[in-house]
Write an enzyme that holds these catalytic residues in place. Structure first.
Site, mmCIF file in Angstrom:
data_model
loop_
_atom_site.group_PDB
_atom_site.id
_atom_site.type_symbol
_atom_site.label_atom_id
_atom_site.label_comp_id
_atom_site.label_asym_id
_atom_site.label_seq_id
_atom_site.Cartn_x
_atom_site.Cartn_y
_atom_site.Cartn_z
ATOM 1 N N ASP A 131 61.252 49.560 69.645
ATOM 2 C CA ASP A 131 61.305 50.140 68.300
ATOM 3 C C ASP A 131 59.904 50.088 67.701
ATOM 4 O OD1 ASP A 131 62.046 51.235 65.943
ATOM 5 O OD2 ASP A 131 63.399 49.613 65.341
ATOM 6 N N ALA A 132 59.151 51.171 67.926
ATOM 7 C CA ALA A 132 57.755 51.214 67.473
ATOM 8 C C ALA A 132 57.516 52.416 66.562
ATOM 9 C CB ALA A 132 56.819 51.265 68.680
ATOM 10 N N LYS A 133 58.500 53.309 66.469
ATOM 11 C CA LYS A 133 58.407 54.493 65.590
ATOM 12 C C LYS A 133 57.063 55.182 65.725
ATOM 13 C CE LYS A 133 62.042 52.861 62.506
ATOM 14 N NZ LYS A 133 62.357 51.544 63.119
ATOM 15 N N ARG A 134 56.657 55.440 66.956
ATOM 16 C CA ARG A 134 55.378 56.067 67.211
ATOM 17 C C ARG A 134 55.433 57.553 66.895
ATOM 18 N NH1 ARG A 134 53.801 51.415 66.873
ATOM 19 N NH2 ARG A 134 52.843 50.237 68.559
ATOM 20 N N ASP B 95 57.704 52.154 58.790
ATOM 21 C CA ASP B 95 58.983 51.481 58.992
ATOM 22 C C ASP B 95 59.448 51.012 57.633
ATOM 23 O OD1 ASP B 95 61.205 49.985 60.197
ATOM 24 O OD2 ASP B 95 60.098 50.290 62.042
#
Lengths: 301, 301
Positions: free
Chosen positions: B105-108, A110
Site C-alpha cells: 500500500d504505497a499509493k504510487r 494518503d
C-alpha cells in the site's frame, strides 16, 4: 537571517541565482557517464545506488550557485531499494548543504495519520518518544490531491509546523493528464477545482514575497492552461515540469511568471543531467552548457 | 500449479482460508507491545525499523494460514528511512514465504518512465543491464489515478508482464474523500468515471475466476456507493479499507462480495494488529481473538 517561510526562501534563491531553474535529478543506470558504471560483473542494487549518489553529487557541484532549486525523483532511488533510499538521503542532504532549495518529488498521498507519517518523513522527521528523527528533511514535497481534504491537511499542517512547502498536483505535463483532470465539473475542468482549493490553502500561509508556502504542479505542455491558472492563482508558486525533453519551450513557460520573474520554477531533468551519450568523456561540460543554455533561454522568454 | 493471474491467486487464497480478510500492517512505535520497545535510551530509526520488522513478522506468524492477504503500509516504514524500507522488504518477503498474497500500500502515481520505475520496484524488479533486480516483489500495489492514462498504463503493463495486480484508488474511506471524488461530472460523481476506466482496464486481463488483475480501492465507509460500484464493476476486485476502527461494519462491506463470497478483500489494520494497550502482556492472544472475531463477523454478514 533565513526567512521562516518556504515561499520566501524560494524567492530569495531565485533572485540570488537570477533564474528559476529546478534541476531534476532522475538517475538512470543506462544513461550514467561511463565512469560511474565501471563495476566488475553485474552490478548489485547497492552499487547502482552508490553510482546514483556519486553522479547526482557531481551534478550538484556543477550546478552549484547557478541553479536555485533541486528536485530528486524518488521513484528512481526507490528502484534501488533501501540502498537507493539511502542515496536519496545523501543527495538531499548534500543539496541542502550546498545551499539549494530542495523539492522531494514523491507525489505522496494518503489519509489521516498515514499522510502525517509521509509528511513527517519528508520534513522535520518522524517523532519517536516526542523527538523528531529526520528522514528526508526536504524543503518541500509534491503531493497528489485525489484523496481530498483530510489527505492534504496533514501535509499542510506538518509543512507549516516545520516551515516547509508543498506542491500539489493540479495539471500534470503528460499527454494523458486530461483523462480525469480535464473532466468537466460545473463548466470548468476538474484541475481548476483542484487549483482553486490550492489557492485557498496557499492564502493561509503567505510569505512576505506575496506567495504562499503551498504551490501547484502545472505542466509546461499546456501553455494556455498555465496562463489561465497564473491569473486565477496569483499567490501560488508553480512547479512547472515538461520544459525541454517533454516539449515545452521558454515561450510556453513565460506565462507562469509574475512581472518580477517570480512565482514559478521550471524543471528540467534529462535535459540538464543527460545531455550527452553515456560514453562521452566531455559529459561535465555538456551539463554546464545545458544549464547555461537553459538560463539564457529562460532569460529571453 | 500456481495460477498465472493475480486475480486467481487471490481467489484461491480467499477460498483456502474461508475468509476475505486483508491484514493491514501499519506499525506505530507508541502502539508496539512493550517487548519490542525495550531499548536503552532514545531509539534510533534503525532500532525502530528492526522493531517494526520483528513485530510485523510475529503478527504474520499469528495470522498464518488463517488470513489470505497482507497489506503493509509503506508510509510507516518510510518514516524510518532507508532502514525502514529494509524492514518493509523483510516483511514482504516473509509474508510471501508464509503463503500470503501481498498488497504493497504505497499509493504510487507518476508518469511514463517514472511510473515504470515505481512498478518495476513493486513487482519483478529494476532492470539493470537487462536483468531485473527485485526490490519489493509484492503481488500487488495500490495506485493513484489522478495523473491519468499514461500514468496508469505503465503500472498495468509492468503488472501484466510479471503476473501481478493493481488496486487503483476509486472511492477512498476518509471523511474528506468527496472533496474531489464526488464532484459531479455529467451527472455522476468523478469516482464513477474513475471506476469505469478501471473496469475497462480490468477486462483486459481476466483470470479464470472471472475477475481481472486490476482492482479498485473502495471504502467501507460508503456502503451505498460500494453496492453501486459492485454492480457497475462486476469483474473488478475491491480492496475495502475502513472496516473496524474507521467505522465500517460487516453489514457495510457485505455489498462488496459476489454470491460466491469473492470479489472483495476487507482490510483491517489497527483493529487486528493493535487490539490491546501497549503494556498488555496478553497482546498475542488479543490479536488472535481479534482475527477470529473478524472472521466470524464477516461470516455473519
Amino acid at each position: 537571517m533565513t526567512p521562516l517561510h518556504f515561499a520566501d526562501r524560494l524567492s530569495d534563491a531565485v533572485r540570488r541565482c537570477g533564474n528559476a531553474i529546478c534541476l531534476g535529478i532522475d538517475p538512470r543506470w543506462e544513461s550514467l557517464p561511463r565512469q560511474f558504471r565501471a563495476i566488475a560483473g553485474e552490478p548489485t542494487l547497492a552499487q547502482v545506488a552508490d553510482a546514483f549518489a556519486a553522479f547526482s553529487i557531481r551534478v550538484l557541484e556543477l550546478a552549484r550557485g547557478k541553479v536555485p532549486v533541486v528536485k530528486p525523483q524518488a521513484a528512481f532511488f526507490e528502484g534501488c531499494g533501501p540502498d537507493g533510499m539511502r542515496a536519496l538521503q545523501t543527495v538531499l542532504r548534500t543539496a541542502t548543504e550546498m545551499g539549494y532549495q530542495t523539492i522531494l518529488d514523491a507525489k505522496r498521498g494518503d489519509i489521516a495519520s498515514t499522510a502525517t507519517a509521509y509528511a513527517d518523513a519528508a520534513f522535520a522527521g518522524t517523532p519517536i518518544g516526542g523527538k523528531p528523527l529526520p528522514v528526508w528533511n526536504a524543503d518541500s514535497l509534491t503531493v497528489n490531491p485525489y484523496l481530498g481534504r483530510d489527505a492534504i491537511e496533514p501535509f499542510i499542517q506538518t509543512a507549516r509546523a516545520s516551515q516547509r512547502g508543498l506542491f500539489i498536483l493540479v495539471r500534470t505535463s503528460n499527454p494523458g493528464a486530461g483523462m480525469f483532470q480535464d473532466l468537466d465539473v460545473d463548466g470548468v475542468p476538474l484541475y481548476r477545482h483542484v487549483g482553486e482549493a490550492v489557492a485557498k490553502w496557499a492564502d493561509e500561509s503567505l510569505g512576505s514575497c506575496g506567495y504562499g508556502d503551498l504551490g501547484a504542479v502545472v505542466g509546461a505542455t499546456h501553455p494556455t492552461e498555465l496562463a489561465e491558472l497564473r491569473r486565477l492563482l496569483p499567490r501560488v508558486w508553480f512547479l512547472v515540469p515538461g520544459y525541454g525533453s517533454q516539449g515545452g519551450a521558454a515561450a510556453d513557460v513565460a506565462p507562469a511568471f509574475d512581472s518580477q520573474g517570480l512565482g514559478a520554477v521550471i524543471n528540467s531533468s534529462r535535459g540538464l543531467t543527460f545531455p550527452y551519450k553515456p560514453d562521452d568523456p566531455a559529459w561535465e561540460s555538456a551539463i554546464t552548457q545545458a544549464i547555461d543554455r537553459m538560463i539564457a533561454d529562460l532569460a529571453n522568454r
